[in-house]
Design an enzyme around this catalytic site. Structure first.
Site, PDB file in Angstrom:
ATOM      1  N   LYS A   1       0.845  -1.205   0.000  1.00 29.21           N
ATOM      2  CA  LYS A   1       0.000   0.000   0.000  1.00 29.21           C
ATOM      3  C   LYS A   1       0.876   1.249   0.000  1.00 29.21           C
ATOM      4  O   LYS A   1       2.075   1.185   0.311  1.00 29.21           O
ATOM      5  CB  LYS A   1      -0.911  -0.016   1.222  1.00 29.21           C
ATOM      6  CG  LYS A   1      -0.164   0.018   2.558  1.00 29.21           C
ATOM      7  CD  LYS A   1      -1.087  -0.319   3.719  1.00 29.21           C
ATOM      8  CE  LYS A   1      -0.351  -0.274   5.039  1.00 29.21           C
ATOM      9  NZ  LYS A   1      -1.134  -0.885   6.124  1.00 29.21           N
TER      10      LYS A   1
ATOM     11  N   ARG B   1     -10.728   0.043  14.913  1.00 26.24           N
ATOM     12  CA  ARG B   1     -10.565   0.891  13.734  1.00 26.24           C
ATOM     13  C   ARG B   1     -11.630   0.499  12.720  1.00 26.24           C
ATOM     14  O   ARG B   1     -12.545   1.256  12.457  1.00 26.24           O
ATOM     15  CB  ARG B   1      -9.150   0.725  13.157  1.00 26.24           C
ATOM     16  CG  ARG B   1      -8.886   1.594  11.941  1.00 26.24           C
ATOM     17  CD  ARG B   1      -7.425   1.600  11.502  1.00 26.24           C
ATOM     18  NE  ARG B   1      -6.963   0.291  11.036  1.00 26.24           N
ATOM     19  CZ  ARG B   1      -5.738   0.075  10.547  1.00 26.24           C
ATOM     20  NH1 ARG B   1      -4.859   1.062  10.482  1.00 26.24           N
ATOM     21  NH2 ARG B   1      -5.376  -1.130  10.128  1.00 26.24           N
TER      22      ARG B   1
ATOM     23  N   HIS C   1      -6.484  -7.294  12.873  1.00 24.97           N
ATOM     24  CA  HIS C   1      -5.240  -6.503  12.893  1.00 24.97           C
ATOM     25  C   HIS C   1      -4.918  -6.156  14.340  1.00 24.97           C
ATOM     26  O   HIS C   1      -5.815  -5.773  15.111  1.00 24.97           O
ATOM     27  CB  HIS C   1      -5.420  -5.240  12.049  1.00 24.97           C
ATOM     28  CG  HIS C   1      -4.138  -4.519  11.727  1.00 24.97           C
ATOM     29  ND1 HIS C   1      -3.059  -5.146  11.136  1.00 24.97           N
ATOM     30  CD2 HIS C   1      -3.764  -3.234  11.908  1.00 24.97           C
ATOM     31  CE1 HIS C   1      -2.075  -4.248  10.957  1.00 24.97           C
ATOM     32  NE2 HIS C   1      -2.480  -3.093  11.434  1.00 24.97           N
TER      33      HIS C   1
ATOM     34  N   ARG D   1       0.826 -10.961   6.962  1.00 27.96           N
ATOM     35  CA  ARG D   1       0.810  -9.748   6.126  1.00 27.96           C
ATOM     36  C   ARG D   1       2.057  -8.926   6.434  1.00 27.96           C
ATOM     37  O   ARG D   1       2.161  -8.273   7.459  1.00 27.96           O
ATOM     38  CB  ARG D   1      -0.457  -8.917   6.402  1.00 27.96           C
ATOM     39  CG  ARG D   1      -1.763  -9.689   6.144  1.00 27.96           C
ATOM     40  CD  ARG D   1      -2.966  -8.774   6.251  1.00 27.96           C
ATOM     41  NE  ARG D   1      -3.044  -8.064   7.521  1.00 27.96           N
ATOM     42  CZ  ARG D   1      -3.677  -8.497   8.604  1.00 27.96           C
ATOM     43  NH1 ARG D   1      -4.323  -9.663   8.576  1.00 27.96           N
ATOM     44  NH2 ARG D   1      -3.692  -7.778   9.705  1.00 27.96           N
TER      45      ARG D   1
ATOM     46  N   TYR E   1      17.572  30.018   7.128  1.00 28.53           N
ATOM     47  CA  TYR E   1      16.502  30.793   7.772  1.00 28.53           C
ATOM     48  C   TYR E   1      16.747  30.929   9.266  1.00 28.53           C
ATOM     49  O   TYR E   1      17.021  29.942   9.945  1.00 28.53           O
ATOM     50  CB  TYR E   1      15.161  30.109   7.556  1.00 28.53           C
ATOM     51  CG  TYR E   1      14.630  30.225   6.140  1.00 28.53           C
ATOM     52  CD1 TYR E   1      14.396  31.470   5.559  1.00 28.53           C
ATOM     53  CD2 TYR E   1      14.355  29.086   5.395  1.00 28.53           C
ATOM     54  CE1 TYR E   1      13.902  31.565   4.266  1.00 28.53           C
ATOM     55  CE2 TYR E   1      13.860  29.180   4.096  1.00 28.53           C
ATOM     56  CZ  TYR E   1      13.634  30.432   3.545  1.00 28.53           C
ATOM     57  OH  TYR E   1      13.148  30.520   2.268  1.00 28.53           O
TER      58      TYR E   1
ATOM     59  N   CYS F   1      15.418  23.823   4.547  1.00 28.94           N
ATOM     60  CA  CYS F   1      14.456  24.634   3.800  1.00 28.94           C
ATOM     61  C   CYS F   1      13.514  23.723   3.017  1.00 28.94           C
ATOM     62  O   CYS F   1      13.642  22.506   3.055  1.00 28.94           O
ATOM     63  CB  CYS F   1      15.186  25.563   2.840  1.00 28.94           C
ATOM     64  SG  CYS F   1      16.512  26.520   3.611  1.00 28.94           S
ATOM     65  N   MET F   2      12.586  24.317   2.266  1.00 28.20           N
ATOM     66  CA  MET F   2      11.646  23.502   1.502  1.00 28.20           C
ATOM     67  C   MET F   2      12.375  22.672   0.441  1.00 28.20           C
ATOM     68  O   MET F   2      12.057  21.498   0.242  1.00 28.20           O
ATOM     69  CB  MET F   2      10.591  24.391   0.841  1.00 28.20           C
ATOM     70  CG  MET F   2       9.474  23.598   0.202  1.00 28.20           C
ATOM     71  SD  MET F   2       8.326  24.592  -0.755  1.00 28.20           S
ATOM     72  CE  MET F   2       7.459  25.476   0.532  1.00 28.20           C
ATOM     73  N   ASP F   3      13.344  23.280  -0.225  1.00 28.31           N
ATOM     74  CA  ASP F   3      13.973  22.618  -1.365  1.00 28.31           C
ATOM     75  C   ASP F   3      15.473  22.400  -1.213  1.00 28.31           C
ATOM     76  O   ASP F   3      16.105  21.837  -2.100  1.00 28.31           O
ATOM     77  CB  ASP F   3      13.778  23.474  -2.631  1.00 28.31           C
ATOM     78  CG  ASP F   3      12.367  24.009  -2.729  1.00 28.31           C
ATOM     79  OD1 ASP F   3      11.450  23.178  -2.756  1.00 28.31           O
ATOM     80  OD2 ASP F   3      12.199  25.236  -2.742  1.00 28.31           O
TER      81      ASP F   3
HETATM   82  C1  LIG Z   1      -0.421  -1.896   6.718  1.00 31.94           C
HETATM   83  C2  LIG Z   1      -1.019  -3.151   7.180  1.00 31.94           C
HETATM   84  C3  LIG Z   1      -0.214  -4.274   7.416  1.00 31.94           C
HETATM   85  C4  LIG Z   1       1.288  -4.246   7.356  1.00 31.94           C
HETATM   86  O1  LIG Z   1       1.746  -3.758   8.592  1.00 31.94           O
HETATM   87  P1  LIG Z   1       3.314  -3.643   8.899  1.00 31.94           P
HETATM   88  O2  LIG Z   1       3.375  -3.171  10.290  1.00 31.94           O
HETATM   89  O3  LIG Z   1       3.825  -2.625   7.947  1.00 31.94           O
HETATM   90  O4  LIG Z   1       3.898  -4.964   8.690  1.00 31.94           O
HETATM   91  C5  LIG Z   1      -0.836  -5.456   7.758  1.00 31.94           C
HETATM   92  N1  LIG Z   1      -2.192  -5.513   7.870  1.00 31.94           N
HETATM   93  C6  LIG Z   1      -2.990  -4.446   7.671  1.00 31.94           C
HETATM   94  C7  LIG Z   1      -4.472  -4.586   7.821  1.00 31.94           C
HETATM   95  C8  LIG Z   1      -2.447  -3.223   7.328  1.00 31.94           C
HETATM   96  O5  LIG Z   1      -3.236  -2.175   7.145  1.00 31.94           O
END
Ligand SMILES: *Cc1c(COP(=O)(O)O)cnc(C)c1O
Length: 496
Positions: A151, A249, A278, A334, A378, A425-427
């Protein structure tokens, strides 16, 4: 060393596509061309460097005689980005111009490498992604699947390339946050199962079906709309059920799962492919809350089975839990942040060998001596001690080099660390080279065009994203994304 070709043509600094010109190469080439120009007057009749300089409006340097033989790798006036009028020819379609003036070759212009247009970039080592994925796979019992979470453009590392590396290292599935992220992977030709880790808006249902993207589901409304839409065109509606076991969540609350399944499972097209939760505290030193969530999840799965509901692929573990708690690997894990090379907590340090995939690079754009007592950047918050050179690099907080790091972090040049000084700075940002520092190679002599590591390792020197995260009281996820999703060019390498 292997390296894959990139859409933009770069293959990293260690291995270059023919025609790729780095600043160092440009320096050598331009010096050679400068030498050659003494004999090659060219169609425009340039005879020497003074004339060239005059025509192009340059300052004529004091020393115009090219160095004899193999001189030091420094330009005559400390500049490595020389560009000569003769170089213009390759960007014109008709070299001589014509009645209507010069005709630019826009394809040739587009071929100017990104890293030569702007001296700041990130490198993503796909070998590290591959290594980390394999290292995690070795922690799993045979048969346990691995979902690579890519993601947010693979945490800023580049979703398509990272997904491919993870799949080649044995990942079975991909996890994303949005439907568009999933479509990007499909458009790149990736066929592996993809799960959107949250329930998307129902307007995406046609996309889910067209691109074979699996949603997470936790509202009956979505489940029914999804099922009916699929059924109406003779397709199945596969999904994963998200269970809220305590993070609060998203998800169906653990003690409402049976009721939820009763409400939706009447629909023939719905197909429960997986059930997951999760953890909120998998990285915390205290394990009590983790155990409560794990227990709720195990009991929920058992209850589903008792009611004759097949939960499908059972999964729960994120990076922290994968490394710390083998008992929650279930049917699939995951893997997110640790695939990119980061440890989530000290408890995971000894268990697995991870390699950070991202490094951040820049080239010096200006070098100056600042008289003692004068300020830098700055607010003039940094004051020169007079024994240093202040070097500027062209990246700033718009590129993920967060302002909160100002005066608190180092950069690496020539294998040693130098303090970043003054407000970022920004850049742009500045760092200081103490000229009293003697090294085995002699006195430090920073030059425009010299490469600097903002994040990475060289010799014994290392500056890490973890260090930045600690300083800013945040997590490596956010720092990676800051650099990785910025306007910095991204270059893929493969060192292993
Ligand atoms: C982002 C995410 C993960 C991965 O988590 P990490 O801590 O980066 O390994 C696993 N499951 C869900 C639902 C997530 O949103």
């Amino acid at each position: 060393m292997t390296s894959e070709d990139l859409p933009n043509g770069f293959t990293g600094f260690s291995q270059r596509r023919p025609g790729f010109v780095s600043a160092g190469d440009a320096l050598r080439r331009s010096r050679a061309e400068r030498d050659a120009l003494h004999v090659d007057t060219g169609s425009r009749g340039f005879r020497n460097t003074e004339l060239q300089a005059a025509r192009s409006g340059w300052q004529v340097p004091n020393v115009v005689k090219p160095e004899q033989g193999p001189g030091p790798e420094k330009s005559l006036w400390g500049k490595s980005n020389d560009f000569f009028p003769a170089d213009m020819r390759k960007y014109l379609r008709v070299p001589e111009g014509g009645e209507s003036g010069p005709q630019f070759d826009y394809e040739a212009l587009a071929d100017i490498p990104e890293v030569d247009k702007r001296w700041a970039w990130i490198e993503v080592d796909l070998g590290a992604i591959h290594h980390n994925t394999l290292a995690v796979k070795q922690l799993l019992e045979p048969g346990v699947k691995l979902m690579a979470v890519v993601k947010a453009d693979a945490y800023g590392h580049g979703a398509v390339r990272c997904a491919r590396s993870a799949l080649s290292a044995g990942a079975d599935q991909l996890g994303v946050a949005t439907v568009d992220e999933a479509i990007e992977l499909r458009d790149a030709g990736i066929g592996a199962p993809i799960l959107v880790l949250a329930e998307p808006p129902s307007a995406t249902i046609p996309l889910l079906l067209a691109y074979r993207i699996m949603p997470s589901v936790y509202t009956a409304e979505f489940a029914v709309q999804y099922a009916e839409a699929a059924d109406s065109i003779g397709l199945r509606a596969p999904y994963h059920l998200k269970v809220n076991t305590g993070m609060n969540r998203i998800g169906v609350r653990f003690d409402e799962v049976i009721e939820f399944m009763r409400r939706v499972s009447f629909h023939r097209a719905l197909e429960l492919v997986g059930t997951f939760t999760h953890f909120a505290t998998a990285d915390a030193p205290d394990t009590m809350e983790f155990n409560i969530q794990a227990t709720h999840f195990v009991e929920t799965i058992a209850e589903m089975r008792a009611y004759g509901i097949d939960p499908g692929i059972v999964h729960a573990a994120n990076s922290s839990a994968i490394i710390r708690y083998p008992e929650v690997h279930f049917d699939m894990v995951r893997l997110g942040i640790s695939m990119y090379g980061y440890y989530t907590c000290p408890e995971t340090y000894g268990v697995i060998d991870l390699i950070p995939a991202m490094s951040v690079h820049a080239r010096i754009t200006q070098v100056k001596t600042v008289p003692v007592g004068e300020g830098v950047s700055y607010g003039l918050l940094h004051r020169s001690g007079g024994f240093s050179k202040i070097c500027t690099i062209p990246l700033g907080y718009a590129d993920g080099y967060q302002r909160g790091l100002s005066d608190r972090i180092d950069v690496i040049m020539d294998g040693s660390k130098h303090p970043q000084v003054g407000t970022i700075c920004m850049d742009q940002a500045m760092f200081e080279v103490d000229l009293r520092t003697r090294r085995s190679t002699g006195k430090l002599d920073p030059q425009i065009g010299d490469e600097v590591l903002v994040v990475g390792a060289a010799g014994n020197a290392v500056v890490t994203i973890d260090e930045m995260a600690d300083l800013l009281d945040t997590v490596p996820y956010e720092i990676c994304l800051g650099f990785g999703r910025s306007r910095l060019a991204r270059i893929f390498t493969s060192s292993r």
